[in-house]
Enzyme design. Structure first.
Site, PDB file in Angstrom:
ATOM      1  N   ASP A 163       0.821  -1.211   0.000  1.00  0.00           N
ATOM      2  CA  ASP A 163       0.000   0.000   0.000  1.00  0.00           C
ATOM      3  C   ASP A 163       0.853   1.259   0.000  1.00  0.00           C
ATOM      4  OD1 ASP A 163      -2.829   0.585  -0.213  1.00  0.00           O
ATOM      5  OD2 ASP A 163      -3.095  -1.130   1.105  1.00  0.00           O
ATOM      6  N   GLU A 181      -4.766   5.238   0.134  1.00  0.00           N
ATOM      7  CA  GLU A 181      -3.652   4.287   0.281  1.00  0.00           C
ATOM      8  C   GLU A 181      -2.944   4.513   1.628  1.00  0.00           C
ATOM      9  OE1 GLU A 181      -4.205   2.191  -1.740  1.00  0.00           O
ATOM     10  OE2 GLU A 181      -4.189   2.801  -3.838  1.00  0.00           O
ATOM     11  N   HIS A 205      -5.034   2.971   4.245  1.00  0.00           N
ATOM     12  CA  HIS A 205      -4.892   1.512   4.261  1.00  0.00           C
ATOM     13  C   HIS A 205      -3.645   1.112   5.060  1.00  0.00           C
ATOM     14  CE1 HIS A 205      -7.290   1.475   0.226  1.00  0.00           C
ATOM     15  NE2 HIS A 205      -7.988   1.915   1.240  1.00  0.00           N
ATOM     16  N   TYR A 233      -3.407  -1.396   8.468  1.00  0.00           N
ATOM     17  CA  TYR A 233      -2.550  -2.559   8.767  1.00  0.00           C
ATOM     18  C   TYR A 233      -1.741  -2.292  10.037  1.00  0.00           C
ATOM     19  CZ  TYR A 233      -3.576  -3.114   3.798  1.00  0.00           C
ATOM     20  OH  TYR A 233      -4.211  -3.177   2.599  1.00  0.00           O
ATOM     21  N   GLU A 273      -3.412  -3.662  -8.370  1.00  0.00           N
ATOM     22  CA  GLU A 273      -4.637  -3.370  -7.628  1.00  0.00           C
ATOM     23  C   GLU A 273      -5.757  -4.340  -8.009  1.00  0.00           C
ATOM     24  OE1 GLU A 273      -5.104   1.056  -8.271  1.00  0.00           O
ATOM     25  OE2 GLU A 273      -4.785   0.966  -6.108  1.00  0.00           O
ATOM     26  N   GLU A 278     -10.302  -0.330  -3.109  1.00  0.00           N
ATOM     27  CA  GLU A 278      -9.459  -0.889  -4.173  1.00  0.00           C
ATOM     28  C   GLU A 278     -10.276  -1.214  -5.426  1.00  0.00           C
ATOM     29  OE1 GLU A 278      -6.368  -0.714  -4.233  1.00  0.00           O
ATOM     30  OE2 GLU A 278      -6.013  -0.276  -2.131  1.00  0.00           O
ATOM     31  N   HIS A 303     -10.398   1.854  -7.190  1.00  0.00           N
ATOM     32  CA  HIS A 303      -9.082   2.240  -7.727  1.00  0.00           C
ATOM     33  C   HIS A 303      -8.797   1.529  -9.051  1.00  0.00           C
ATOM     34  CE1 HIS A 303      -7.429   3.191  -3.400  1.00  0.00           C
ATOM     35  NE2 HIS A 303      -8.434   3.953  -3.752  1.00  0.00           N
TER      36      HIS A 303
HETATM   37 FE   LIG Z   1      -4.723   0.449  -0.929  1.00  0.00          FE
HETATM   38 FE   LIG Z   2      -5.353   1.166  -4.297  1.00  0.00          FE
END
Ligand SMILES: [Fe+2]
Ligand SMILES: [Fe+2]
Length: 353
Positions: A98, A129, A132, A136, A202, A236, A239
């Protein structure tokens, strides 16, 4: 029409200075190599890009919204060693990926766009992103995993490293500062890099990459993480869908034909890397999910992405072994995937790609 305006005829922009800048003509706007004013949003040539921006804003969330308490218990008391291996390595891969995605869109792709409505959505994508990556990190922190060990895993595990190296090489091509998109060779290099990013990185590696954790979630394990990844998957899905639309538009506007050998090489390289990755993270299958299952779903999804940009299917006959993955991505309102928060919060329209 506003009520103070009694003239139904669209007004032509007035030019008081004949020597000054001319009004933007929508037909002159282009995805790349355009020369219209990059700071003037409308008139829109690509109204669908603005729609993506509107829809992206309906999927607004942060990782702190989701309750992770049960995940802490599951991870320490319910997961088998094989399931922990899957969970940790998927996170280790995703978190590096990411950051790579954020840098590619923000530093290599966005600056090449010459229509602001495209850049507006990509600016949102850069933020997503980063969000994201935060997600995590939030999972890693909440479970009290060894951060140094997890974040270094992509460097020391060859099967994870290989995927990142493939991505780095293909995406670095678009980051060259001397790239000139009026040069046909550079243009081919850029379009192949963007195609890889949208269709594979992606469109397959992310899209399919969450499945092993969804397999745990479907058995009632790590459901907080599963829910976090559902939000990410929804981002995503937009995306790669947006990216493939941009690729299609560039192919049309610039009158480019993709080199079939280069495309074949891209699919083969991506499949080999994904297969090795799957064999590592699922060296022992977990209940309801195996390496073969993961790789077959990669091939099935790759066929779909290829069709979207008018390419022939790279893996004819691949089977849709996890049809539930699409449900995870669309998350229609009537389906209560959200057990830990109010589902009406999500109001985004469903997407087609
Ligand atoms: Fe992402
Ligand atoms: Fe993405």
């Amino acid at each position: 029409m506003l009520d103070w305006d009694d003239d139904a005829t669209p007004k032509q922009p007035q030019t008081s200075n004949p020597e000054g800048p001319r009004p933007v003509n929508v037909d002159d706007k282009r995805v790349i190599n355009g020369e219209t004013d990059i700071n003037q949003l409308a008139p829109f040539k690509y109204p669908w890009a603005w729609e993506y921006f509107m829809n992206a804003n309906k999927n607004h969330w942060t990782p702190l919204d989701i309750n992770m308490a049960q995940d802490v218990h599951d991870y320490h008391h319910r997961l088998t060693p094989s399931e922990k291996h899957v969970y940790e390595n998927v996170l280790a891969y995703l978190t590096t990926s990411d950051i790579l995605a954020m840098r590619n869109i923000g530093l290599a792709v966005m600056e090449k766009m010459s229509a602001p409505e495209l850049q507006i959505y990509q600016a949102r994508q850069v933020y997503e992103e980063a969000l994201h990556t935060w997600t995590y990190q939030h999972c890693i922190e909440t479970l009290n995993l060894d951060q140094s060990e997890i974040y270094n895993r992509y460097r020391v595990v060859p099967q994870i490293n290989q995927k990142i190296q493939v991505a780095n090489r293909r995406l670095d091509a678009a980051m060259r500062s001397d790239m000139n998109l009026r040069n046909p060779d550079d243009l081919q290099e850029f379009i192949m890099s963007y195609l890889f990013f949208a269709a594979v990185f992606e469109g397959c590696w992310f899209y399919n990459g969450f499945s092993p954790i969804f397999a745990l979630q479907r058995r009632g394990l790590m459901r907080g993480t599963g829910e976090q990844l559902q939000y990410i998957l929804r981002d995503e899905a937009m995306h790669f869908s947006f990216g493939l639309k941009v690729v299609n538009q560039i192919l049309e506007e610039e009158n480019i034909t993709l080199d079939p050998n280069a495309v074949r090489e891209m699919w083969d390289e991506s499949e080999a890397a994904e297969q090795a990755y799957a064999d590592y993270i699922l060296r022992d299958p977990i209940l309801g999910y195996s390496a073969e299952y993961h790789s077959e779903q990669f091939r099935f999804v790759a066929n779909r992405r290829a069709r979207t940009v008018g390419l022939e299917e790279p893996f004819p006959g691949a089977r849709n072994v996890s049809p539930w993955l699409d449900e995870q991505a669309t998350m229609r309102k009537e389906k209560n995937f959200f057990e830990t928060r109010v589902i009406e919060y999500q109001t985004g329209a469903s997407l087609e790609w």
